[in-house]
Design a protein around this motif. Structure first.
Motif, PDB file in Angstrom:
ATOM      1  N   ASP A 149      19.691  57.253  18.221  1.00 43.01           N
ATOM      2  CA  ASP A 149      20.444  57.513  16.999  1.00 43.01           C
ATOM      3  C   ASP A 149      21.484  56.415  16.898  1.00 43.01           C
ATOM      4  N   TYR A 150      21.434  55.669  15.806  1.00 43.24           N
ATOM      5  CA  TYR A 150      22.326  54.539  15.639  1.00 43.24           C
ATOM      6  C   TYR A 150      23.504  54.890  14.747  1.00 43.24           C
ATOM      7  N   ARG A 151      24.622  54.201  14.977  1.00 44.06           N
ATOM      8  CA  ARG A 151      25.797  54.408  14.136  1.00 44.06           C
ATOM      9  C   ARG A 151      25.425  54.060  12.688  1.00 44.06           C
ATOM     10  N   GLU A 152      26.242  54.516  11.759  1.00 43.51           N
ATOM     11  CA  GLU A 152      25.907  54.465  10.340  1.00 43.51           C
ATOM     12  C   GLU A 152      25.572  53.061   9.824  1.00 43.51           C
ATOM     13  N   ASP A 153      26.358  52.041  10.168  1.00 46.22           N
ATOM     14  CA  ASP A 153      26.089  50.702   9.630  1.00 46.22           C
ATOM     15  C   ASP A 153      24.773  50.130  10.154  1.00 46.22           C
TER      16      ASP A 153
END
Length: 159
Positions: free
Chosen positions: A138-142
């Motif tokens: 799961d990657y950060r929003e940006d």
């Protein structure tokens, strides 16, 4: 070309803006990048997040995965200056610094297309970083936004 001519090439280029102190920043990139003019050369510096800094706070990247990811990125970025006809001055530098990978390379600025050469190096670094994103986290929003845009562009290309 004189340093004044080189600065003029960057000032006139539609994809760069003045960042002060003989530095120019590309306006079309997702991460922090600058190009500095000095003594007939330009130094391209690009900062991208490490893999572990790209994931969300609840996802952990194992040390062995982070090391392998960085080593692969480092090897691939050794070729970054090959995307131009400009002569590289020395070897590119790639290092980790507090959650970031810092890339730096200096190229000869005698070519008329010096701004395009510098932008090609920035794009290569960012593209190479993006290609190294590992599925399953799961990657950060940006970062997730970049992944979503890429997936959308891939779908549009198939239509």
């Amino acid at each position: 070309m004189s340093d004044g001519d080189i600065r003029g090439a960057f000032a006139a280029h539609p994809k760069f803006e003045d960042a002060g102190d003989d530095a120019y920043a590309p306006t079309t990139n997702d991460w922090d990048a600058t190009v500095t003019v000095a003594e007939g050369s330009v130094t391209v510096t690009v900062r991208v997040p490490t893999l572990s800094a790209s994931v969300t706070a609840h996802d952990e990247v194992a040390d062995v995965v982070e090391e392998g990811w960085f080593e692969t990125l480092e090897l691939r970025l050794d070729d970054a200056t090959n995307v131009t006809r400009a002569e590289a001055k020395g070897e590119p530098m790639v290092e980790r610094d507090d959650g970031e990978v810092v890339f730096e390379a200096t190229i000869d600025a005698r070519r008329e297309n010096v701004a395009d050469d510098a932008l090609a190096v920035v794009n290569y670094v960012e593209g190479t970083w993006f290609e190294g994103i590992i599925p399953g986290y799961d990657y950060r929003e940006d970062v997730q936004d970049l992944r979503d845009r890429a997936a959308g562009n891939a779908q549009a290309d198939r239509l």
